[in-house]
Design an enzyme around this catalytic site. Structure first.
Site, PDB file in Angstrom:
ATOM      1  N   TYR A 137       9.146  81.685  76.546  1.00  0.00           N
ATOM      2  CA  TYR A 137       9.338  80.259  76.859  1.00  0.00           C
ATOM      3  C   TYR A 137       8.200  79.746  77.730  1.00  0.00           C
ATOM      4  CZ  TYR A 137      10.665  76.274  79.691  1.00  0.00           C
ATOM      5  OH  TYR A 137      10.627  75.077  80.364  1.00  0.00           O
TER       6      TYR A 137
HETATM    7  N1  NAD Z   1      15.438  72.277  83.164  1.00  0.00           N
HETATM    8  C1  NAD Z   1      14.514  73.024  83.737  1.00  0.00           C
HETATM    9  O1  NAD Z   1      14.833  73.902  84.550  1.00  0.00           O
HETATM   10  C2  NAD Z   1      13.049  72.790  83.455  1.00  0.00           C
HETATM   11  C3  NAD Z   1      12.082  73.371  84.311  1.00  0.00           C
HETATM   12  C4  NAD Z   1      10.750  73.171  84.035  1.00  0.00           C
HETATM   13  C5  NAD Z   1      10.355  72.433  82.913  1.00  0.00           C
HETATM   14  N2  NAD Z   1      11.311  71.898  82.088  1.00  0.00           N
HETATM   15  C6  NAD Z   1      10.881  71.153  80.899  1.00  0.00           C
HETATM   16  O2  NAD Z   1      11.433  69.856  80.948  1.00  0.00           O
HETATM   17  C7  NAD Z   1      11.686  69.394  79.621  1.00  0.00           C
HETATM   18  C8  NAD Z   1      13.104  68.866  79.533  1.00  0.00           C
HETATM   19  O3  NAD Z   1      14.021  69.908  79.866  1.00  0.00           O
HETATM   20  P1  NAD Z   1      15.576  69.645  80.030  1.00  0.00           P
HETATM   21  O4  NAD Z   1      16.075  70.517  81.122  1.00  0.00           O
HETATM   22  O5  NAD Z   1      15.836  68.182  80.089  1.00  0.00           O
HETATM   23  O6  NAD Z   1      16.105  70.258  78.646  1.00  0.00           O
HETATM   24  P2  NAD Z   1      17.110  69.605  77.573  1.00  0.00           P
HETATM   25  O7  NAD Z   1      17.407  70.669  76.580  1.00  0.00           O
HETATM   26  O8  NAD Z   1      18.228  68.937  78.275  1.00  0.00           O
HETATM   27  O9  NAD Z   1      16.196  68.479  76.920  1.00  0.00           O
HETATM   28  C9  NAD Z   1      15.286  68.676  75.873  1.00  0.00           C
HETATM   29  C10 NAD Z   1      15.474  67.534  74.894  1.00  0.00           C
HETATM   30  O10 NAD Z   1      14.506  67.631  73.862  1.00  0.00           O
HETATM   31  C11 NAD Z   1      15.148  67.478  72.599  1.00  0.00           C
HETATM   32  N3  NAD Z   1      14.314  68.202  71.636  1.00  0.00           N
HETATM   33  C12 NAD Z   1      14.020  69.522  71.657  1.00  0.00           C
HETATM   34  N4  NAD Z   1      13.188  69.817  70.635  1.00  0.00           N
HETATM   35  C13 NAD Z   1      12.949  68.651  69.976  1.00  0.00           C
HETATM   36  C14 NAD Z   1      12.155  68.307  68.851  1.00  0.00           C
HETATM   37  N5  NAD Z   1      11.437  69.224  68.178  1.00  0.00           N
HETATM   38  N6  NAD Z   1      12.112  67.016  68.435  1.00  0.00           N
HETATM   39  C15 NAD Z   1      12.845  66.072  69.103  1.00  0.00           C
HETATM   40  N7  NAD Z   1      13.611  66.355  70.161  1.00  0.00           N
HETATM   41  C16 NAD Z   1      13.665  67.627  70.608  1.00  0.00           C
HETATM   42  C17 NAD Z   1      16.540  68.033  72.800  1.00  0.00           C
HETATM   43  O11 NAD Z   1      17.488  67.550  71.873  1.00  0.00           O
HETATM   44  C18 NAD Z   1      16.848  67.572  74.227  1.00  0.00           C
HETATM   45  O12 NAD Z   1      17.426  66.291  74.240  1.00  0.00           O
HETATM   46  C19 NAD Z   1      11.412  70.588  78.694  1.00  0.00           C
HETATM   47  O13 NAD Z   1      10.139  70.397  78.118  1.00  0.00           O
HETATM   48  C20 NAD Z   1      11.398  71.773  79.627  1.00  0.00           C
HETATM   49  O14 NAD Z   1      10.545  72.785  79.152  1.00  0.00           O
HETATM   50  C21 NAD Z   1      12.648  72.057  82.346  1.00  0.00           C
END
Ligand code: NAD
Length: 332
Positions: A141
């Protein structure tokens, strides 16, 4: 100003969309709902589909030619799943992002804010990192995030696209107005497990008590999700003043909190103390890290407003509301 938020039906993207709306920025959401929730798009311009769907991306830009910038939060984010099925993760996070970048360039988009992660860093011995720390992701990841950053940098070097990577530490909390929050019923991070332990009336497991931290438990930099969201608003406002075609900024509080400290604060805030039980490290665990820089303050004029107690309080509030807000996947 109008902004396209890919992944705007997810936990962080939907919070960013609310922060945008609150400051007069109009969000347009593109989300496949693979993990997001339709309820989080209510009242917003919303397109359901994949970021790699070129004709759909073209349609979004045709219908919203005034999109100023794109915030790319769309990804799969579960570390153990990425270990078990790396092909799915590289396809979802890297291949899709490549197609998305091509779609953005085709439509004249010049500003991209990418949701990256502090998990790409190798921490110093004191468990701090800054934006110049070595990149050494420890899971597929995290590696997809590092690969995307490198890929966007190559594209920005050759094309009229400027990229800001925001490297998030550990988000907690929910929208303080309770419009959105974590959609999962049983989140796997420490705070989620504390809430679950409280609900189930069982002890909370401190997994790993021999890390090189002040009390032996893992350390994290917990950042309130609303603070993360307002950093994106600041980034939109200051985007054109960023120093390079490619910039990386850490989004954390600058303070490390150990699991035991988090539990103490949880017990104080919640008023219903949870017992702790010590357990061994889980595979893939790390000691953790926290940020030591002020780049976000310098370049974005941003600093966090909420503390850990606020994050815990808002998480608890959201957890009590969640099944009402997301009835489709409420507990049986
Ligand atoms: N939550 C954490 O701890 C964290 C930490 C660091 C970075 N991030 C990054 O932040 C971003 C958001 O994370 P989150 O916690 O809100 O996760 P989440 O799973 O709640 O949100 C991701 C969203 O992207 C959508 N999605 C995924 N693949 C897709 C695609 N191919 N096309 C269209 N939509 C798509 C999903 O349906 C979802 O709504 C991510 O990129 C993640 O890597 C999250």
């Amino acid at each position: 100003m109008k902004v396209l938020i890919a992944g705007g039906a997810g936990y962080i993207g939907s919070t960013i969309a609310s922060a945008c709306r609150d400051t007069g920025i109009v969000p347009v959401i593109l989300d496949s709902l693979v993990t997001g929730r339709r309820q989080f798009t209510a009242g917003r311009a919303y397109y359901q589909g994949e970021i790699s769907d070129g004709p759909l991306v073209d349609r979004v830009f045709a219908e919203h030619p005034d999109i100023y910038a794109v915030i790319h939060c769309a990804a799969l984010i579960v570390v153990p799943d990425s270990v078990a099925d790396p092909i799915r993760y590289y396809r979802a996070n890297v291949a899709n992002s490549l197609e998305f970048a091509a779609g953005l360039l085709r439509n004249g988009c010049k500003r991209l804010i990418f949701s990256s992660s502090a998990a790409i860093y190798k921490a110093r011995e004191d468990l701090t990192v800054d934006e110049d720390s070595p990149i050494d992701p420890q899971s597929p990841y995290a590696r997809t995030k590092a690969v995307c950053e490198a890929m966007f940098a190559d594209i920005a070097a050759a094309q009229p696209l400027r990229v800001l990577s925001l490297r998030y530490f550990n988000p907690i909390g929910a929208d303080p107005k309770m419009r959105t929050g974590l959609q999962l019923r049983r989140p796997t991070h420490a705070l989620g497990k504390m809430i679950q332990a409280q609900e189930d009336g069982v002890p909370f497991l401190i997994t790993g008590t021999d890390w090189p931290t002040r009390d032996g438990s893992g350390i994290r930099d917990y950042i309130h999700v609303w603070d993360l969201a307002t950093a994106h608003v600041a980034a939109l406002t200051r985007f054109d003043a960023l120093p390079g075609p490619v910039t990386a900024i850490n989004l954390g509080t600058g303070a490390g909190t150990t699991v035991r400290e988090l539990l103490d604060t949880f017990n104080r805030v919640s008023g219903r103390p949870v017992q702790a039980r010590e357990a061994g490290r889980r595979p893939g665990d790390t000691a953790g890290a926290y940020t030591r820089t002020g780049r976000a303050r310098q370049l974005l004029g941003w600093q966090p407003q909420y503390d850990i107690a606020d994050g815990i309080r808002h998480s608890l509030q959201w957890s009590a509301l969640r099944d009402d807000r997301l009835p489709d996947d409420a507990a049986p």
